[in-house]
Scaffold this motif. Structure first.
Motif: not given
Lengths: 205, 205
Positions: A28-36, A61-63, A55-58
């Protein structure tokens, strides 16, 4: 012979849940700063200090991460709407407050958290389930308010309930749907208030 | 000694006008086929058989040509709206017909002349004068219809005329503005009819 000390699913559950939360919070913080749209899962993994594979274990996809971020934010908005409408018994006032809270929340997202607004817009554009649930919740809320207003004698009862509630939702939609809201931000507070007046006149008994 | 046979501005006028028309007609067809954004003035000049410099004698930019194409098409739509509303004396029926004609025209443009729709969308996005005039014309028409309906005793007279007419325009706008219409094409006929009902109930005396 069975191995000992194998972690049971029960004991791993909460910890997985925590890691998912941690990823969503960081994303949320990262996308909120750099864009999704401009960010990859690799960028995100590097920033959190996890491997991409981890991350892909959890999240598949990015979506899938974007979905959770979007659903969380929309839940906050519906919680606000539920709270402001629960605080009055007048159905007219509930409709007014609902519309105002939605315009305020959407405008805030656009002007102050633009990168998160863009996730919501992507969600609406690609019809992710989160936006579908959000719209369904708001439509149901309009229907409940109109039904209550009819029962209290505050609103007319001659028209079909479903159609009337749907038409009200359609009149509000340009200020609810993120794809349309971007074209309606000029004087949004004044315009939505004028539309509230029109809607309430249409409901007069 | 003054030269003889110098063409006077009067005699050149009509011919320049004809050439402008010829360029606009050819550009409408060319942009309608290849798209406005993907086409340059050079492409267009080549297709018409004129030099690029010659086209620039008549239009200062590609947008200037797009403006005329857009204005022509929007004039056709307003002419249709004017015609269908002039044909009845009921103010309610005028509003219904106006809204329906706009939804029909916008949907037709989107589904059958998509490349021209894209010019209209560019025009709305960049606030070209053509779309400004179009919206002003339609707002004025709503105001006239509401005023006539009040004078005939068909509509309520308690609310401020300007605000009431503006709110009606706002309720119709998602089906008028090309940027918003693209998100409202599913069930547009049914939805705009439900909104017409809501608007007319709000106008009841």
């Amino acid at each position: 012979m069975a191995k000992t000390h194998t972690p049971t699913p029960q004991s791993r559950g909460p910890s997985e849940h925590d890691i998912r939360d941690q990823i969503v919070e960081a994303a949320t913080e990262y996308f909120g700063h750099y864009g999704y749209n401009k960010t990859t899962v690799s960028d995100l993994a590097k920033a959190i200090g996890f491997s991409k594979a981890y991350i892909y274990k959890f999240f598949e996809s990015k979506q899938a991460i974007g979905e959770v971020i979007c659903a969380n934010r929309l839940s906050e908005i519906t919680a606000t709407v539920d709270a402001v409408t629960a605080d009055t018994t007048s159905a007219s006032e509930k409709l007014r407050r609902m519309f105002k809270a939605l315009v305020d929340a959407g405008s805030h997202l656009f002007f102050h958290e633009r990168k998160l607004y863009d996730i919501a817009a992507a969600s609406a554009s690609e019809a992710w389930p989160s936006v579908g649930h959000y719209e369904a919740h708001l439509k149901a809320l309009v229907l409940d308010i109109v039904r209550d207003g009819r029962e209290a004698g505050e609103f007319e009862r001659k028209t079909p309930l479903d159609e009337t509630a749907n038409a009200i939702y359609l009149a509000m939609k340009p200020y609810i749907n993120p794809l349309m809201l971007q074209y309606n931000l000029d004087n949004a507070a004044q315009h939505s208030s004028q539309l509230s007046n029109l809607i309430l006149r249409s409901l007069a008994p």
